[in-house]
Write a protein that holds these residues in place. Structure first.
Motif, PDB file in Angstrom:
ATOM      1  N   ILE A 333       1.062  -9.463  -1.288  1.00  0.00           N
ATOM      2  CA  ILE A 333       0.027  -8.458  -1.455  1.00  0.00           C
ATOM      3  C   ILE A 333      -0.638  -8.216  -0.185  1.00  0.00           C
ATOM      4  O   ILE A 333      -1.241  -7.289   0.419  1.00  0.00           O
ATOM      5  N   PRO A 351      -6.550  -6.108  -2.515  1.00  0.00           N
ATOM      6  CA  PRO A 351      -6.656  -4.710  -1.933  1.00  0.00           C
ATOM      7  C   PRO A 351      -8.198  -4.045  -2.147  1.00  0.00           C
ATOM      8  O   PRO A 351      -8.748  -4.289  -3.273  1.00  0.00           O
ATOM      9  N   SER A 493       1.729  -9.898  -8.188  1.00  0.00           N
ATOM     10  CA  SER A 493       0.811  -8.994  -8.514  1.00  0.00           C
ATOM     11  C   SER A 493      -0.739 -10.050  -8.277  1.00  0.00           C
ATOM     12  O   SER A 493      -0.747 -11.008  -8.590  1.00  0.00           O
ATOM     13  N   CYS A 494      -1.715  -9.220  -7.921  1.00  0.00           N
ATOM     14  CA  CYS A 494      -2.775  -9.958  -7.250  1.00  0.00           C
ATOM     15  C   CYS A 494      -3.911 -10.307  -8.519  1.00  0.00           C
ATOM     16  O   CYS A 494      -4.922 -10.853  -8.492  1.00  0.00           O
ATOM     17  N   GLY A 495      -3.628  -9.178  -9.713  1.00  0.00           N
ATOM     18  CA  GLY A 495      -4.259  -9.626 -10.718  1.00  0.00           C
ATOM     19  C   GLY A 495      -5.529  -8.766 -10.679  1.00  0.00           C
ATOM     20  O   GLY A 495      -6.389  -8.782 -11.743  1.00  0.00           O
ATOM     21  N   PHE A 496      -5.715  -7.979  -9.752  1.00  0.00           N
ATOM     22  CA  PHE A 496      -7.275  -7.424  -9.966  1.00  0.00           C
ATOM     23  C   PHE A 496      -7.397  -6.071 -10.861  1.00  0.00           C
ATOM     24  O   PHE A 496      -8.437  -6.232 -11.318  1.00  0.00           O
ATOM     25  N   CYS A 497      -6.225  -5.413 -10.815  1.00  0.00           N
ATOM     26  CA  CYS A 497      -6.371  -4.272 -11.997  1.00  0.00           C
ATOM     27  C   CYS A 497      -5.415  -4.497 -13.137  1.00  0.00           C
ATOM     28  O   CYS A 497      -4.226  -4.937 -13.131  1.00  0.00           O
ATOM     29  N   CYS A 500      -1.537  -3.363 -13.421  1.00  0.00           N
ATOM     30  CA  CYS A 500      -0.495  -4.272 -12.710  1.00  0.00           C
ATOM     31  C   CYS A 500      -0.425  -5.496 -13.295  1.00  0.00           C
ATOM     32  O   CYS A 500       0.778  -6.161 -13.586  1.00  0.00           O
ATOM     33  N   ARG A 501      -1.264  -6.190 -13.482  1.00  0.00           N
ATOM     34  CA  ARG A 501      -1.521  -7.754 -13.967  1.00  0.00           C
ATOM     35  C   ARG A 501      -0.789  -7.660 -15.165  1.00  0.00           C
ATOM     36  O   ARG A 501       0.067  -8.755 -15.426  1.00  0.00           O
ATOM     37  N   SER A 538      -1.990   1.915 -11.547  1.00  0.00           N
ATOM     38  CA  SER A 538      -2.252   0.711 -10.831  1.00  0.00           C
ATOM     39  C   SER A 538      -3.070   1.112  -9.549  1.00  0.00           C
ATOM     40  O   SER A 538      -3.159   2.257  -8.910  1.00  0.00           O
ATOM     41  N   HIS A 539      -4.112   0.103  -9.236  1.00  0.00           N
ATOM     42  CA  HIS A 539      -4.868   0.421  -8.220  1.00  0.00           C
ATOM     43  C   HIS A 539      -4.083   0.429  -6.667  1.00  0.00           C
ATOM     44  O   HIS A 539      -4.521   1.322  -5.904  1.00  0.00           O
ATOM     45  N   CYS A 540      -3.165  -0.248  -6.590  1.00  0.00           N
ATOM     46  CA  CYS A 540      -2.734  -0.147  -5.246  1.00  0.00           C
ATOM     47  C   CYS A 540      -0.928   0.046  -5.333  1.00  0.00           C
ATOM     48  O   CYS A 540      -0.473   0.176  -6.271  1.00  0.00           O
ATOM     49  N   LEU A 542       1.448  -1.852  -4.650  1.00  0.00           N
ATOM     50  CA  LEU A 542       2.275  -2.920  -5.214  1.00  0.00           C
ATOM     51  C   LEU A 542       2.596  -2.497  -6.603  1.00  0.00           C
ATOM     52  O   LEU A 542       3.731  -2.360  -7.197  1.00  0.00           O
ATOM     53  N   GLY A 543       1.485  -2.258  -7.624  1.00  0.00           N
ATOM     54  CA  GLY A 543       1.810  -1.840  -8.808  1.00  0.00           C
ATOM     55  C   GLY A 543       2.382  -0.626  -9.012  1.00  0.00           C
ATOM     56  O   GLY A 543       3.053  -0.381  -9.790  1.00  0.00           O
TER      57      GLY A 543
HETATM   58 FE1  SF4 Z   1      -3.533  -6.160  -7.348  1.00  0.00          FE
HETATM   59 FE2  SF4 Z   1      -2.527  -3.792  -6.455  1.00  0.00          FE
HETATM   60 FE3  SF4 Z   1      -1.461  -4.893  -8.545  1.00  0.00          FE
HETATM   61 FE4  SF4 Z   1      -3.655  -3.894  -9.025  1.00  0.00          FE
HETATM   62  S1  SF4 Z   1      -1.896  -2.820  -8.321  1.00  0.00           S
HETATM   63  S2  SF4 Z   1      -3.265  -6.066  -9.608  1.00  0.00           S
HETATM   64  S3  SF4 Z   1      -4.730  -4.163  -6.959  1.00  0.00           S
HETATM   65  S4  SF4 Z   1      -1.578  -5.838  -6.554  1.00  0.00           S
END
Ligand code: SF4
Length: 600
Positions: A333, A351, A493-497, A500-501, A538-540, A542-543
């Protein structure tokens, strides 16, 4: 044995006890102590005067930071789909057997651990592994046996045969960038001759677009940063960041640019700094390219000696600029520019919410330009050739050339530089992919093209790509790629949202269920539904793109799924009655009413 203080103190001092260097401090401490024990984390938190929770959060976020003991030899096999296609799974099993180990478990004597990691950027010479951060490409059963022997005798890496660690460039087609001679200082001097506004003018004329995938116009980014308003708190300082966190599966072009064209990369950063009036630069190098750190540092030292970096560059009094290299620690990420900035500030790489954008509020709140390695190399071309000349190559909307990292089922994997507009068919012919059934362009997050689409062109207006080009031959089962990508995104996945998580984890579970023969139409429909949720919520990026390849394959290659789906509407993925066995045992029940689906 050296005390904790003796080991960590010099590292803390070198980073001036600056909490924004936390990731670098943890990484270097781990290099010295093998892992980050609780007392080490507490010591660092105390000395930096930051909460322990912050140290814990950073340690847990990055895959290559360890809060549990590891082996003296830490072997990580690259788990990218092309490494798998080249036989990495069997080779890892062979090593585990030879070392009498289970995957991810440290041997009883603490000597060795073996596991997988996401793509190591060696797809043109896979299967590959990392051992204590050093890449070993071109693995064979024999090489794996030799490595096992060296590990079992405890031979330090410095005593291993040097050719094990040789990484080839594999440049197969060179064009405007890879084929042009370059004299150190040439681009910086050309920029100085133009002046900062002249550089921006040439960049505008060139219509150079970012090579990281999004294709944003570089001149617009640089101008926005240059014109960012001064703030009372942050003053006028501006920052240039080179995003060398090349983690997209199947991409390795930045590895070659950093290995053999680093003067271009650093001069590109200096040109950006000159145009936007920045004095500080960072190269964020992915941890998997640790082996490049020493040569890159040496190149920076040369440039300082030659007055191409530092104070008064090339005799221009107002041109002060220098570059620091920061190493990542295994987080895909961090290729996202705001996550990368968070990481540079010593935090988990999550992000940011945008706006504000980095060009006005970036590193520590300063206006910041973040550019891809290849984009910065292209900037050197623009100032040397002139923007108009540069714009004469490629297509109207996609000027210049693009470097592709080609791997998979082809005779000649490696780097290919083409003018934008080249057709997929041409590329396949050049790399010797005679029976290609599909091409995955732009990595796991990209597009899967079928044969019917091989007449399409590489260009922002058609098939946009950051550079990854993975070929799948007629005999491949694309479901293997689907499953590999699903697990990749679940892991990264960074787990923020939540979308996506949770969504990436659900996708991976469903794909596994189908692979195990329990998938029905319900699972197929559920994957389509999750694709929409991930894409829209998803926030960014990646998702938003985690299921792109899955979605493409579901629609372009329906047989990949259909031949696996059972004819029922739904089937549980596990035996519910069997899973209650433990409960029956504890309750001492074996009567029929203690079983599901059995009439009392
Ligand atoms: Fe993280 Fe982006 Fe996935 Fe949200 S969409 S969990 S911000 S990597």
């Amino acid at each position: 044995m050296a005390s904790l203080e003796t080991v960590v103190e010099p590292i803390l001092a070198r980073y001036r006890r600056d909490p924004t260097a936390l990731l670098q401090i943890l990484r270097e401490t781990q290099e010295a102590l093998d892992w980050l024990a609780p007392e080490t984390r507490q010591f660092i938190a105390r000395e930096l005067q930051i909460p322990l929770t912050r140290v814990e959060a950073v340690t847990q976020f990055y895959a290559h930071l360890y809060d549990q003991p590891r082996g003296k030899f830490r072997v990580l096999f690259s788990d990218n789909i092309t490494d798998r296609m080249a036989g990495s799974v069997a080779l890892m099993e062979h090593m585990l057997k030879r070392l009498k180990l289970s995957r991810g478990v440290v041997s009883i004597d603490g000597l060795v651990s073996v596991d997988t990691t996401s793509c190591t950027g060696m797809c043109d010479q896979g299967p590959a592994l990392l051992v204590n951060n050093r890449a070993v490409p071109k693995l064979t059963p024999r090489r794996v046996d030799e490595i096992c022997d060296l590990i079992l005798t405890g031979a330090p890496l410095a005593d291993w045969p040097a050719h094990y660690f040789e990484v080839e460039d594999n440049i197969r087609r060179a064009d405007m960038l890879l084929g042009a001679p370059f004299k150190p200082g040439e681009a910086i001097r050309a920029a100085i001759a133009l002046g900062p506004l002249g550089v921006l003018g040439e960049m505008r004329k060139s219509n150079l677009r970012g090579r990281g995938g999004a294709g944003f116009t570089t001149a617009v980014k640089w101008e926005a940063c240059r014109n960012a308003p001064e703030t009372e708190r942050q003053g006028t300082e501006r920052v240039v960041v080179c995003n060398a966190d090349e983690g997209e599966p199947g991409t390795f072009k930045d590895r070659v640019l950093l290995q053999s064209f680093s003067e271009r990369v650093f001069e590109g950063m200096a040109i950006a700094a000159y145009a936007i009036s920045a004095r500080k630069g960072f190269l964020y190098l992915r941890g998997e390219y640790f082996y490049l750190l020493a040569p890159l540092e040496a190149r920076l030292a040369d440039m300082r000696r030659e007055n191409l970096l530092g104070a008064g560059i090339c005799g221009v009094e107002t041109f002060d600029f220098d570059i620091e290299i920061h190493l990542g620690a295994g987080a895909y990420i961090c290729g996202e520019e705001t996550a990368l900035i968070e990481s540079l500030e010593g935090k988990p790489g999550r992000p940011r919410i945008r706006p504000p954008f980095p060009v006005t509020h970036g590193y520590l709140g300063h206006p910041t330009v973040v550019n891809n390695v290849e984009t910065l190399c292209k900037a050197t071309e623009v100032v040397i050739r002139g923007g108009a000349d540069y714009a004469g190559h490629g297509t109207r909307e996609s000027t210049g050339t693009k470097i592709l990292s080609i791997s998979g089922d082809c005779e000649r994997p490696g780097l290919y530089e083409y003018p934008f507009g080249v057709r997929i068919l041409q590329i396949l012919a050049d790399c010797g992919a005679h029976d290609a059934m599909a091409v995955q362009v732009s990595g796991a997050a990209g597009t899967c093209l079928s044969r019917q689409e091989f007449g399409r062109r590489i260009a922002f207006e058609d098939v946009a790509t950051a550079g990854s080009f993975m070929v799948f031959g007629r005999d491949r089962d694309l479901f293997d790629a689907v499953r590999n990508f699903a697990h990749f995104f679940e892991h990264e996945s960074c787990g923020f949202c939540t979308p996506c998580r949770v969504g990436t984890a659900l996708v991976a579970r469903i794909v596994d269920k189908i692979a195990e023969g329990h998938g029905a139409r319900y699972e197929f429909n559920e994957l389509a539904r999750l694709h929409e949720i991930l894409r829209r919520m998803s926030h960014c990026g990646l998702g938003q793109t985690a299921t792109s390849a899955l979605h493409n394959i579901m629609h372009k290659f329906p047989a990949v799924f259909e031949r696996r789906l059972i004819s029922k509407d739904f089937e549980p993925g596990f035996d519910l009655d069997a899973s209650l066995e433990k409960a029956r045992e504890i309750a001492g029940r074996e009567d029929s009413s203690a079983h599901l689906g059995v009439e009392a």
